[in-house]
Design a protein around this motif. Structure first.
Motif, short mmCIF file in Angstrom:
data_model
loop_
_atom_site.label_atom_id
_atom_site.label_comp_id
_atom_site.label_asym_id
_atom_site.label_seq_id
_atom_site.Cartn_x
_atom_site.Cartn_y
_atom_site.Cartn_z
N THR A 233 -3.75 -3.20 -0.72
CA THR A 233 -2.57 -3.94 -1.18
C THR A 233 -1.59 -3.98 -0.02
OG1 THR A 233 -1.46 -1.96 -2.01
CG2 THR A 233 -2.83 -3.19 -3.58
N TRP A 234 -0.48 -4.66 -0.22
CA TRP A 234 0.64 -4.61 0.72
C TRP A 234 1.88 -4.09 0.02
CZ3 TRP A 234 -1.43 -9.96 1.16
CH2 TRP A 234 -2.26 -10.13 2.27
N SER A 235 2.60 -3.21 0.69
CA SER A 235 3.94 -2.88 0.23
C SER A 235 4.97 -3.26 1.28
CB SER A 235 4.05 -1.38 -0.09
OG SER A 235 3.82 -0.60 1.07
N ALA A 236 4.51 -3.78 2.41
CA ALA A 236 5.39 -4.17 3.52
C ALA A 236 4.86 -5.48 4.11
CB ALA A 236 5.48 -3.05 4.55
N ASP A 237 5.16 -5.74 5.36
CA ASP A 237 4.85 -7.00 6.03
C ASP A 237 3.34 -7.17 6.20
OD1 ASP A 237 4.62 -9.18 7.72
OD2 ASP A 237 6.23 -8.54 9.06
N PRO A 238 2.74 -8.25 5.68
CA PRO A 238 1.29 -8.44 5.82
C PRO A 238 0.82 -8.65 7.26
CG PRO A 238 2.13 -9.77 4.01
CD PRO A 238 3.33 -9.23 4.75
N THR A 239 1.76 -8.94 8.17
CA THR A 239 1.33 -9.13 9.57
C THR A 239 1.08 -7.81 10.29
OG1 THR A 239 3.60 -9.17 10.47
CG2 THR A 239 2.65 -11.28 9.73
N ASN A 240 1.69 -6.72 9.82
CA ASN A 240 1.55 -5.47 10.59
C ASN A 240 1.32 -4.24 9.72
OD1 ASN A 240 4.08 -4.89 9.49
ND2 ASN A 240 5.19 -5.51 11.33
N SER A 241 0.92 -4.44 8.46
CA SER A 241 0.73 -3.28 7.59
C SER A 241 -0.41 -3.52 6.62
CB SER A 241 2.01 -2.96 6.82
OG SER A 241 2.24 -3.93 5.82
N MET A 242 -0.91 -2.43 6.06
CA MET A 242 -1.90 -2.49 4.99
C MET A 242 -1.87 -1.17 4.25
SD MET A 242 -4.10 -4.61 3.63
CE MET A 242 -4.54 -5.76 4.95
N ASP A 243 -1.88 -1.23 2.91
CA ASP A 243 -1.94 -0.01 2.09
C ASP A 243 -3.37 0.17 1.58
OD1 ASP A 243 0.74 -0.04 2.57
OD2 ASP A 243 1.35 -0.21 0.48
N VAL A 244 -3.85 1.40 1.66
CA VAL A 244 -5.21 1.72 1.22
C VAL A 244 -5.13 2.78 0.12
CG1 VAL A 244 -7.52 2.39 1.95
CG2 VAL A 244 -5.96 1.34 3.61
N GLN A 245 -5.81 2.52 -0.99
CA GLN A 245 -5.82 3.45 -2.12
C GLN A 245 -7.27 3.75 -2.52
OE1 GLN A 245 -2.98 0.51 -4.08
NE2 GLN A 245 -3.30 0.49 -1.88
N TRP A 246 -7.51 4.97 -3.00
CA TRP A 246 -8.85 5.32 -3.48
C TRP A 246 -8.77 6.50 -4.42
CZ3 TRP A 246 -7.05 6.55 1.36
CH2 TRP A 246 -7.17 7.87 1.80
N ARG A 247 -9.94 6.88 -4.94
CA ARG A 247 -10.05 7.94 -5.95
C ARG A 247 -11.13 8.94 -5.56
NH1 ARG A 247 -13.08 7.08 -11.78
NH2 ARG A 247 -14.81 6.68 -10.36
N THR A 248 -10.93 10.21 -5.96
CA THR A 248 -11.98 11.23 -5.95
C THR A 248 -11.79 12.11 -7.17
OG1 THR A 248 -10.78 12.98 -4.76
CG2 THR A 248 -11.93 11.31 -3.40
N ASN A 249 -12.73 13.05 -7.37
CA ASN A 249 -12.48 14.07 -8.37
C ASN A 249 -11.52 15.11 -7.80
OD1 ASN A 249 -14.03 15.84 -6.79
ND2 ASN A 249 -15.87 15.58 -8.04
N THR A 250 -11.18 16.10 -8.58
CA THR A 250 -10.13 17.05 -8.18
C THR A 250 -10.62 18.14 -7.24
OG1 THR A 250 -10.51 18.31 -10.21
CG2 THR A 250 -8.76 16.65 -10.25
N THR A 251 -11.91 18.15 -6.92
CA THR A 251 -12.39 19.11 -5.92
C THR A 251 -11.92 18.73 -4.52
OG1 THR A 251 -14.49 17.96 -5.51
CG2 THR A 251 -14.43 19.60 -7.31
N VAL A 252 -11.57 17.45 -4.34
CA VAL A 252 -11.10 16.96 -3.05
C VAL A 252 -9.58 16.99 -3.05
CG1 VAL A 252 -11.11 15.04 -1.41
CG2 VAL A 252 -13.13 15.48 -2.84
N LYS A 253 -9.01 17.80 -2.18
CA LYS A 253 -7.56 18.03 -2.19
C LYS A 253 -6.81 17.20 -1.16
CE LYS A 253 -8.41 21.33 -5.17
NZ LYS A 253 -8.19 21.09 -6.61
N ASP A 254 -7.50 16.70 -0.14
CA ASP A 254 -6.83 15.97 0.93
C ASP A 254 -7.54 14.65 1.16
OD1 ASP A 254 -9.07 17.58 2.16
OD2 ASP A 254 -8.48 16.38 3.89
N GLY A 255 -6.80 13.70 1.74
CA GLY A 255 -7.37 12.39 2.02
C GLY A 255 -6.90 11.84 3.36
#
Length: 591
Positions: A233-255
């Protein structure tokens, strides 16, 4: 009828107490009890028996302390004088287990609104605490509501320390509303002795607070330690930004996101924020972790590759790719859908469209992305069916009434999507927002929130824009055969006319309609003088007859569609495809 959702996006679990002792009054909560009870159910009851759980089972399964809390901590307040509390219970809803035992007595009186009938139960309370219990263990959405009046009409009633305090106090009379998520549902008949009493409004979503009968769900797309549901998705300028989202189970604490310019090896690593997400009744995947990373300082028009995962867990996604908007871009394409309702057939159309139009810059959905917005099973289906499309092309949606549920807000929607926070001050962040891509302005409006709270923001965005093209997307269509939204026409239509919005894109009414150019609610001769209103649907239509609409240019009562839009500095080519990939509607607008 239109469903107004005017409360903040929180999953409301409330409490009350039956005792007047302050120390006892502050103990326990419905949420605390139900969290513990559900956990114990998962430990002691076989999943094959979940569907057989009913009131009898629950009253045997609960401890005395748990029953006491559920019978007393759903709603409470203090009164300064002796009062009579009248509790209006939907006639088709079984009485809560605590109602009769706590001293409420059924009367012969009936209260009616335009759809439902309610019997009236009453109880006298001394000055001090008034405390009430849960509506029940089922999902009857027509939850009870109450009115309060002094026993001595000469005494002035003061209500304090009210919980929950989110819902307004109104005057009980004909024309009053009871449910904030259905504010058009008005009281039509009530006993004369209740007229003028204090009416406690509520939301239908409160039926979920202790819901266990038929409530257990199983996701067909459970999480694991491997990242999935990857979305851009974008939360800022589409020319110089990009937002990345994803999922894991709770055994994974960092991303982490690792990304690089395509055909280079210069890799950048960015840590993601993580938030836990619970769906209490999702017995095979109750808890997950959601990760969000905001990539900034990207190169305009750059082709990037990336992967997401965890170095600590040694679990990574396959490599995905994305492209930033080119600087001073004046030609691009995007695709939008009406209601999708996590339909697997819609997802097939999406994947076909992605193959058919690889140049597409981004996708949009005009609300009702899923059918029940507070069930994570629905979102799991949405992402599972749509596969990898949104991991390579951004999705910029708006919420619909189904993405919010029964007055409980859209907290799952907000937790899933990272979107601009440049909307009006008096609506939820990320629900209404604006972004610019190329030579076009996009106003993405949450029409489930109050119109008037957004009007000035809409005018400011349109008035201060120098974009060649102006598009507006929101869920409820102002013009349609079934339920024209006159309030939207009156509140925003003049702004669309004054600042010449080229197209308004909506869903909600499950059919397809493209209007002729319109100004001041009437058809005009030229696109330069009017706005095109489009209603579309990504899932199935549900109408046998769609009446007549003299302003309509093209209509279909059933089918599934997507709209492919190609813009240049001087032209807009609009093409609608059906589920078979056939072109069923076309339009060319030239500046």
């Amino acid at each position: 009828m239109r469903r107004y959702i005017i409360l903040s996006a929180v999953f409301l679990i409330f409490s009350c107490s039956e005792t007047k002792k302050e120390v006892e009054h502050t103990q326990g909560s419905v949420k605390g009890v139900m969290d513990s009870v559900i956990t114990r159910l998962y430990e002691k009851v076989d999943p094959k028996d979940y569907d057989s759980i009913d009131d009898t089972f629950m009253l045997q399964f609960l401890t005395d302390d748990e029953k006491s809390t559920l019978a007393s901590r759903y709603q409470y307040f203090k009164v300064n004088v002796p009062v009579t509390v009248s509790l209006m219970r939907h006639l088709d809803h079984k009485a809560p287990f605590w109602l009769k035992e706590s001293g409420f007595v059924k009367t012969d009186e009936i209260v009616k609104n335009e759809v439902y009938d309610y019997e009236v139960w009453q109880k006298d309370f001394d000055a001090g605490w008034v405390n009430l219990g849960i509506p029940g263990f089922d999902i009857d959405r027509v939850v009870y509501f109450i009115s309060v009046g002094p026993q001595n009409s000469n005494e002035e009633l003061t209500i304090s320390e009210r919980y929950p305090e989110e819902y307004s106090l109104e005057v009980f009379k004909k024309g009053a509303f009871t449910y904030h998520d259905w504010s058009d549902l008005k009281i039509t008949d009530l006993p004369k002795e209740l007229e003028g009493q204090v009416l406690f409004t509520t939301v239908r979503g409160r039926a979920r607070e202790a819901h266990v009968e038929g409530a257990f769900r199983e996701t067909i797309f459970p999480s694991s330690s491997r990242p999935d549901q990857i979305m851009l998705t974008w939360s800022a300028d589409p020319t110089n930004s990009m937002d990345v989202q994803w999922r894991t189970n709770t055994t994974v604490k960092d991303g982490t996101v690792e990304y690089w310019k395509k055909n280079t090896s210069d890799t950048i690593s960015l840590n993601a924020s993580v938030s836990g997400m619970e769906d209490r009744m999702l017995f095979n995947d109750r808890y997950i972790n959601r990760f969000t990373a905001n990539l900034n300082n990207l190169e305009a028009g750059g082709n990037y590759e990336y992967r997401v995962g965890s170095a600590e867990a040694q679990s990574w996604s396959p490599v995905r790719s994305f492209k930033t908007e080119a600087k001073d871009s004046k030609e691009f394409s995007f695709i939008w859908f009406g209601d999708t309702h996590r339909d697997p057939k819609w997802a097939k159309i999406l994947n076909d469209a992605d193959l058919r139009h690889p140049e597409t810059a981004f996708y949009s959905i005009a609300g009702d992305i899923v059918t029940t917005g507070l069930y994570r099973t629905e979102w799991d289906m949405f992402f599972g069916y749509s596969k990898d499309v949104f991991s390579n092309k951004p999705l910029m949606p708006v919420p619909g009434n189904h993405d919010r549920q029964d007055g409980l807000g859209a907290w799952m929607y907000y937790q899933l999507f990272s979107l601009p926070t440049n909307g009006p001050e008096k609506v939820d962040p990320e629900s209404t927002y604006a972004f610019k891509y190329g030579n076009a302005l996009f106003l993405m409006i949450d029409s489930t929130q109050p119109n008037e709270a957004q009007t000035q923001w809409i005018e400011d965005q349109l008035k201060n824009s120098n974009a060649t093209w102006k598009f507006v997307m929101f869920h409820f269509p102002p013009f349609n055969f079934e339920e024209p939204y006159l309030d939207i026409q009156q509140e925003w239509g003049g702004l669309f006319d004054t600042y010449h919005v080229d197209m308004v894109m909506s869903g909600h009414i499950h059919y397809y309609m493209r209007s002729k150019p319109m100004n001041k609610g009437k058809v005009v001769d030229s696109f330069k003088d009017g706005t095109v209103y489009v209603v579309s649907i990504g899932t199935n239509g549900n109408h046998d007859d769609i009446g007549e609409e003299p302003y309509a240019e093209k209509r279909f009562k059933d089918g599934q569609f997507y709209q492919y839009m190609t813009l240049t500095d001087k032209s807009l080519k609009y093409t609608t495809y059906n589920q078979d990939g056939e072109i069923v509607d076309e339009l060319l607008i030239k500046k």
